[in-house]
Design a protein around this motif. Structure first.
Motif, PDB file in Angstrom:
ATOM      1  N   ALA A 111      -4.220   8.377  -3.727  1.00 22.93           N
ATOM      2  CA  ALA A 111      -5.578   7.921  -3.413  1.00 22.93           C
ATOM      3  C   ALA A 111      -6.606   8.743  -4.193  1.00 22.93           C
ATOM      4  CB  ALA A 111      -5.839   8.053  -1.920  1.00 22.93           C
ATOM      5  N   GLU A 112      -7.544   8.049  -4.823  1.00 22.07           N
ATOM      6  CA  GLU A 112      -8.655   8.668  -5.546  1.00 22.07           C
ATOM      7  C   GLU A 112      -8.159   9.669  -6.586  1.00 22.07           C
ATOM      8  OE1 GLU A 112     -11.738  10.033  -2.902  1.00 22.07           O
ATOM      9  OE2 GLU A 112     -11.214   8.520  -1.416  1.00 22.07           O
ATOM     10  N   GLY A 129      -1.606   4.334  -4.089  1.00 23.67           N
ATOM     11  CA  GLY A 129      -2.881   4.764  -3.539  1.00 23.67           C
ATOM     12  C   GLY A 129      -4.028   3.978  -4.137  1.00 23.67           C
ATOM     13  N   ASP A 130      -5.103   3.870  -3.376  1.00 24.49           N
ATOM     14  CA  ASP A 130      -6.274   3.105  -3.800  1.00 24.49           C
ATOM     15  C   ASP A 130      -7.154   3.924  -4.746  1.00 24.49           C
ATOM     16  OD1 ASP A 130      -5.389   1.056  -2.190  1.00 24.49           O
ATOM     17  OD2 ASP A 130      -6.778   1.489  -0.547  1.00 24.49           O
ATOM     18  N   MET A 145       4.089   2.050 -12.760  1.00 21.02           N
ATOM     19  CA  MET A 145       4.169   1.258 -11.536  1.00 21.02           C
ATOM     20  C   MET A 145       3.111   1.737 -10.556  1.00 21.02           C
ATOM     21  SD  MET A 145       8.279   0.790 -10.917  1.00 21.02           S
ATOM     22  CE  MET A 145       7.961  -0.321  -9.543  1.00 21.02           C
ATOM     23  N   LEU A 146       2.382   0.785  -9.964  1.00 19.58           N
ATOM     24  CA  LEU A 146       1.297   1.117  -9.043  1.00 19.58           C
ATOM     25  C   LEU A 146       1.293   0.172  -7.858  1.00 19.58           C
ATOM     26  CD1 LEU A 146      -1.423   2.594  -8.353  1.00 19.58           C
ATOM     27  CD2 LEU A 146      -2.553   0.757  -9.613  1.00 19.58           C
ATOM     28  N   SER A 151      -7.857  -0.408  -8.600  1.00 16.40           N
ATOM     29  CA  SER A 151      -7.414   0.485  -9.677  1.00 16.40           C
ATOM     30  C   SER A 151      -8.168   0.205 -10.972  1.00 16.40           C
ATOM     31  CB  SER A 151      -5.918   0.310  -9.921  1.00 16.40           C
ATOM     32  OG  SER A 151      -5.623  -1.028 -10.292  1.00 16.40           O
ATOM     33  N   PHE A 152      -8.324   1.250 -11.768  1.00 20.90           N
ATOM     34  CA  PHE A 152      -8.897   1.178 -13.109  1.00 20.90           C
ATOM     35  C   PHE A 152     -10.327   0.618 -13.112  1.00 20.90           C
ATOM     36  CE2 PHE A 152      -4.289   1.056 -13.665  1.00 20.90           C
ATOM     37  CZ  PHE A 152      -4.100   2.082 -14.568  1.00 20.90           C
TER      38      PHE A 152
END
Length: 289
Positions: A111-112, A129-130, A145-146, A151-152
């Motif tokens: 996250a973050e 995670g976000d 892999m996410l 994201s991004f």
């Protein structure tokens, strides 16, 4: 270089401003900022258990190391750092770093993570995670892999190969991003992006690829993707069917079939978008409001 082996270090700033060190099998236990303002450090098989281990550091190698959950906000404002074969359980890692290399790294609580970084190379990285990689730039990713939304966001100048991403709102507000040979699933993909290119990708996205300036898609597949391309300028070559297309601003869409094409003349100029269905050379199912 001085060597440190199999130590158990506690207390705040245990190796503050350390330099020219090789550190083996060492545990950095309770105590904030153990390697703050350090430079020319090599870490092997070591573990961070507490907050802020590497801030304002330079020229760091960490191999076969572990960040536990409380080693949060672990690497900030650090330049020229390479992390290999690591498990990083801590969130909010890697902020405002320059020259960051991650190889075979697992980030189960990302996250973050990776915010405002520049000059990033990632190989065989897995993250969950976000808000991953917000506002970073000059990125090259391979075998990524996410699982994590948003994201991004705001990323600039990124090249991604062989990724699998389960990510709502990916690539919002991004600029100059190219994704190759990847699978992306998540609503509202790419909104407000500029110069987003997808090559040999499979996409699943409700209302995906909308509000984009210069969207390019080459040899892509859209599965269960509806209301695509709203207010986007697009050059798309899609294999198979698109469930529905809504109000593209302009460009060309080539596909085998469109389930529903919705063009609202009071919102967009139909003449600015050319649509070609490969099976019959022309699409005639336009629904105009």
């Amino acid at each position: 270089m001085k060597e440190i082996r199999q130590e158990y270090l506690t207390g705040e700033r245990a190796l503050f401003q350390g330099n020219n060190l090789k550190i083996y099998d060492t545990i950095f236990a309770d105590g904030e900022s153990p390697l703050k303002e350090s430079h020319d450090i090599e870490l092997f098989g070591s573990m961070f258990q507490w907050k802020y281990p590497l801030w304002y550091s330079k020229n760091i190698l960490a191999e076969n190391c572990t960040w536990l959950e409380m080693a949060r906000a672990g690497v900030w404002y650090t330049d020229n750092i390479t992390v290999k074969n690591a498990v990083i359980e801590a969130p909010k890692n890697f902020r405002r770093c320059h020259g960051l290399v991650l190889q075979k790294v697992d980030l189960p609580n990302a996250a973050e993570t990776l915010w405002n970084c520049e000059g990033v190379v990632m190989e065989q990285v897995t993250a969950k995670g976000d808000y991953f990689a917000m506002n970073s730039r000059d990125m090259e990713l391979h075998d990524f892999m996410l699982v994590g939304n948003y994201s991004f966001d705001g990323v600039k100048n990124a090249e991604i190969h062989n990724a699998k991403m389960l990510s709502k709102d990916a690539f919002w507000n991004s600029e100059n991003v190219t994704v190759y040979d990847s699978f992306i699933s998540g609503e509202y993909l790419g909104w407000n992006a500029k110069n987003l290119t997808l090559i040999n990708c499979t996409i699943e996205s409700l209302q995906g690829m909308c509000y984009i300036e210069n969207l390019v898609m080459k040899n892509c597949r859209l599965i269960h993707t509806a209301l695509a391309f709203e207010y986007s300028t697009v050059d798309a070559q899609i294999q198979g069917k698109i469930d529905s297309v809504l109000n593209p601003s302009g460009g060309i869409i080539r596909t085998d079939e469109i389930g529903e094409l919705i063009i609202e003349k009071d919102k967009v100029d139909p003449a600015k978008t050319r649509i070609i269905c490969q099976k019959d050379g022309k699409f005639e199912g336009c629904v105009c409001a």
